[in-house]
Design an enzyme around this catalytic site. Structure first.
Site, PDB file in Angstrom:
ATOM      1  N   SER A 188      42.423  45.647  33.179  1.00  0.00           N
ATOM      2  CA  SER A 188      42.059  46.142  34.512  1.00  0.00           C
ATOM      3  C   SER A 188      42.768  47.471  34.741  1.00  0.00           C
ATOM      4  O   SER A 188      43.998  47.539  34.733  1.00  0.00           O
ATOM      5  CB  SER A 188      42.498  45.139  35.578  1.00  0.00           C
ATOM      6  OG  SER A 188      42.561  45.796  36.827  1.00  0.00           O
ATOM      7  N   HIS A 240      37.758  46.655  32.653  1.00  0.00           N
ATOM      8  CA  HIS A 240      37.556  46.012  33.957  1.00  0.00           C
ATOM      9  C   HIS A 240      37.910  46.998  35.072  1.00  0.00           C
ATOM     10  O   HIS A 240      39.016  47.536  35.110  1.00  0.00           O
ATOM     11  CB  HIS A 240      38.443  44.768  34.037  1.00  0.00           C
ATOM     12  CG  HIS A 240      38.223  43.924  35.249  1.00  0.00           C
ATOM     13  ND1 HIS A 240      37.207  43.004  35.354  1.00  0.00           N
ATOM     14  CD2 HIS A 240      38.897  43.866  36.431  1.00  0.00           C
ATOM     15  CE1 HIS A 240      37.271  42.394  36.534  1.00  0.00           C
ATOM     16  NE2 HIS A 240      38.282  42.905  37.213  1.00  0.00           N
ATOM     17  N   ASP A 282      38.196  47.533  39.080  1.00  0.00           N
ATOM     18  CA  ASP A 282      38.317  46.814  40.346  1.00  0.00           C
ATOM     19  C   ASP A 282      37.946  47.713  41.520  1.00  0.00           C
ATOM     20  O   ASP A 282      38.643  48.686  41.810  1.00  0.00           O
ATOM     21  CB  ASP A 282      39.758  46.313  40.510  1.00  0.00           C
ATOM     22  CG  ASP A 282      40.031  45.114  39.624  1.00  0.00           C
ATOM     23  OD1 ASP A 282      39.229  44.164  39.660  1.00  0.00           O
ATOM     24  OD2 ASP A 282      41.032  45.137  38.884  1.00  0.00           O
ATOM     25  N   MET A 290      37.454  48.024  45.486  1.00  0.00           N
ATOM     26  CA  MET A 290      37.877  47.379  46.743  1.00  0.00           C
ATOM     27  C   MET A 290      37.540  48.276  47.928  1.00  0.00           C
ATOM     28  O   MET A 290      37.703  49.497  47.845  1.00  0.00           O
ATOM     29  CB  MET A 290      39.387  47.145  46.716  1.00  0.00           C
ATOM     30  CG  MET A 290      39.847  46.344  45.514  1.00  0.00           C
ATOM     31  SD  MET A 290      41.601  45.934  45.645  1.00  0.00           S
ATOM     32  CE  MET A 290      41.886  45.207  44.022  1.00  0.00           C
ATOM     33  N   HIS A 343      33.936  45.025  38.991  1.00  0.00           N
ATOM     34  CA  HIS A 343      34.193  43.855  39.840  1.00  0.00           C
ATOM     35  C   HIS A 343      34.180  44.343  41.283  1.00  0.00           C
ATOM     36  O   HIS A 343      35.129  44.991  41.730  1.00  0.00           O
ATOM     37  CB  HIS A 343      35.558  43.266  39.417  1.00  0.00           C
ATOM     38  CG  HIS A 343      36.058  42.167  40.285  1.00  0.00           C
ATOM     39  ND1 HIS A 343      37.364  41.716  40.234  1.00  0.00           N
ATOM     40  CD2 HIS A 343      35.447  41.405  41.222  1.00  0.00           C
ATOM     41  CE1 HIS A 343      37.532  40.741  41.102  1.00  0.00           C
ATOM     42  NE2 HIS A 343      36.392  40.534  41.726  1.00  0.00           N
ATOM     43  N   MET A 359      34.694  44.008  44.888  1.00  0.00           N
ATOM     44  CA  MET A 359      35.343  43.244  45.964  1.00  0.00           C
ATOM     45  C   MET A 359      35.019  43.972  47.257  1.00  0.00           C
ATOM     46  O   MET A 359      35.883  44.578  47.897  1.00  0.00           O
ATOM     47  CB  MET A 359      36.858  43.182  45.703  1.00  0.00           C
ATOM     48  CG  MET A 359      37.206  42.254  44.548  1.00  0.00           C
ATOM     49  SD  MET A 359      38.863  42.542  43.899  1.00  0.00           S
ATOM     50  CE  MET A 359      38.515  43.859  42.748  1.00  0.00           C
ATOM     51  N   MET A 385      38.532  33.812  39.936  1.00  0.00           N
ATOM     52  CA  MET A 385      39.737  34.518  40.377  1.00  0.00           C
ATOM     53  C   MET A 385      40.913  33.560  40.314  1.00  0.00           C
ATOM     54  O   MET A 385      40.877  32.478  40.908  1.00  0.00           O
ATOM     55  CB  MET A 385      39.589  35.025  41.820  1.00  0.00           C
ATOM     56  CG  MET A 385      38.641  36.197  42.019  1.00  0.00           C
ATOM     57  SD  MET A 385      38.946  37.636  40.968  1.00  0.00           S
ATOM     58  CE  MET A 385      40.649  38.047  41.373  1.00  0.00           C
ATOM     59  N   ASP A 411      40.461  36.294  36.040  1.00  0.00           N
ATOM     60  CA  ASP A 411      41.067  37.529  36.555  1.00  0.00           C
ATOM     61  C   ASP A 411      42.215  37.215  37.504  1.00  0.00           C
ATOM     62  O   ASP A 411      42.024  36.566  38.531  1.00  0.00           O
ATOM     63  CB  ASP A 411      39.961  38.304  37.300  1.00  0.00           C
ATOM     64  CG  ASP A 411      40.415  39.666  37.790  1.00  0.00           C
ATOM     65  OD1 ASP A 411      41.558  40.064  37.523  1.00  0.00           O
ATOM     66  OD2 ASP A 411      39.593  40.327  38.459  1.00  0.00           O
TER      67      ASP A 411
HETATM   68  C1  DX5 Z   1      42.782  41.528  41.758  1.00  0.00           C
HETATM   69  C2  DX5 Z   1      41.933  42.249  40.726  1.00  0.00           C
HETATM   70  C3  DX5 Z   1      42.426  42.032  39.353  1.00  0.00           C
HETATM   71  C4  DX5 Z   1      43.840  42.396  39.148  1.00  0.00           C
HETATM   72  C5  DX5 Z   1      44.340  41.964  37.815  1.00  0.00           C
HETATM   73  O1  DX5 Z   1      42.323  41.801  42.993  1.00  0.00           O
HETATM   74  O2  DX5 Z   1      40.606  41.827  40.789  1.00  0.00           O
HETATM   75  O3  DX5 Z   1      41.558  42.592  38.383  1.00  0.00           O
HETATM   76  O4  DX5 Z   1      44.073  43.746  39.329  1.00  0.00           O
HETATM   77  O5  DX5 Z   1      45.641  42.416  37.704  1.00  0.00           O
HETATM   78  P1  DX5 Z   1      46.806  41.506  37.150  1.00  0.00           P
HETATM   79  O6  DX5 Z   1      46.445  41.196  35.731  1.00  0.00           O
HETATM   80  O7  DX5 Z   1      47.975  42.408  37.275  1.00  0.00           O
HETATM   81  O8  DX5 Z   1      46.903  40.276  38.001  1.00  0.00           O
HETATM   82 ZN    ZN Z   2      39.202  42.258  38.991  1.00  0.00          ZN
END
Ligand code: DX5
Ligand code: ZN
Length: 224
Positions: free
Chosen positions: A7, A32, A34, A36, A65, A67, A136, A174
Site C-alpha cells: 500500500s 495497492h 488507498d 480516501m 481501494h 474508501m 478489512m 488489508d
Molecule cells: C487502511 C488502508 C490500508 C492500510 C494498510 O485504511 O486501506 O491499505 O494503509 O496499511 P498497513 O499495512 O500499515 O496497515
Molecule cells: Zn487499502
C-alpha cells in the site's frame, strides 16, 4: 496463489516511483492505492492524477481501494487514469450490484470490501459477480494500525463459501498485515496481501517485501 500488494499510503510520496520499483524488486506483484475522501473515512489521500502518474512508472496492476462515498461518480475517472482493479465498500454502496457492474464495464476487475464490523453475509448476493473480496482487518482510514484477529474467521468463511458454491473470487486482506500476522492471514485463506507499514515503514522496501512474501509462502505450504 499468494500475492503481495504494497500500500503506497505508507510510502514516501516524494519518491513514489522509486518506492514502487523497490517493492516490485522484492516480489510485490500488485500496487495497492488507498483512496480516501474525508467522509467515508476520517482521512484524505489521493485521486486519479496520482493513479495516472503511477501508471507511467509501473507495469504492475494498480489496485484502487475506494474508501469514498458515491464511488459511481469517480469510477470512470479512476479507470481512465489507469486503474486495473477497483474495489468499493459494501457500506458505501446503496446499489452494490450496479456499482460492481459499472467497474466491470470499464474493463477493470471488481472487488467488494467489508469493514471489520460488516459480516460476510452482506455480500452473499454479489459473490458470483466479484473478482475479489477485500476483508478489512483494521478500521479503514490510516496505515500502521494493529491487526484485528476477529476478522480471520471471515477469510475462512469466504474460502468455504467459494468452494461450496463453486465460485472463483480471490480473497484480499488489508490492514496490519506484517511478519507477525501474515501466517495467520494466509492460513485463514488470505491470498492477496496488502501491506503498507510493513513494506514502507522502516528499512528497505525490497527486503521487507521479500521477507513478507517468504513468510506468506511458507505459511501457504504448511496449510492443511
Ligand atoms: C487502511 C488502508 C490500508 C492500510 C494498510 O485504511 O486501506 O491499505 O494503509 O496499511 P498497513 O499495512 O500499515 O496497515
Ligand atoms: Zn487499502
Amino acid at each position: 496463489m499468494i500475492e503481495l500488494a504494497p500500500s503506497i499510503l505508507s510510502a514516501d510520496f516524494a519518491r513514489l516511483g522509486e518506492q514502487v520499483r523497490a517493492a516490485g524488486e522484492g516480489g510485490a506483484s500488485v500496487v495497492h492505492v488507498d483512496v480516501m475522501d474525508g467522509h467515508f473515512v476520517p482521512n484524505l489521500t489521493l485521486g486519479p492524477p496520482v493513479v495516472k502518474a503511477l501508471r507511467k512508472v509501473t507495469k504492475l496492476p494498480l489496485d484502487c481501494h475506494l474508501m469514498i462515498e458515491h464511488p459511481d461518480e469517480f469510477i470512470p475517472a479512476f479507470a481512465d487514469a489507469g486503474a486495473d482493479w477497483i474495489s468499493v465498500h459494501q457500506e458505501a454502496c446503496r446499489h452494490l450490484n450496479r456499482t460492481l457492474h459499472l467497474i466491470k464495464s470499464h474493463d477493470c476487475l471488481a472487488g467488494a470490501v467489508i469493514n471489520p464490523a460488516t459480516p460476510v453475509d452482506t455480500l452473499a448476493e454479489v459473490l458470483d459477480i466479484v473478482d475479489y473480496v477485500l476483508v478489512m482487518s483494521v478500521n479503514p482510514g490510516f496505515g500502521g494500525q494493529k491487526f484485528i484477529p476477529g476478522t480471520l474467521h471471515k477469510m475462512r468463511q469466504l474460502a468455504e463459501i467459494r468452494s461450496r458454491r463453486g465460485l472463483s473470487y480471490r480473497i484480499e486482506v488489508d490492514g496490519g498485515v506484517a511478519l507477525e500476522t501474515v501466517g495467520d492471514v494466509v492460513r485463514a485463506g488470505g491470498e492477496i496481501l496488502v501491506a503498507g507499514n510493513a513494506v514502507f515503514g522502516n528499512g528497505d522496501p525490497t527486503k521487507n517485501a521479500e521477507a513478507l512474501l517468504k513468510a506468506a509462502t511458507e505459511a501457504a505450504l504448511l496449510k492443511v
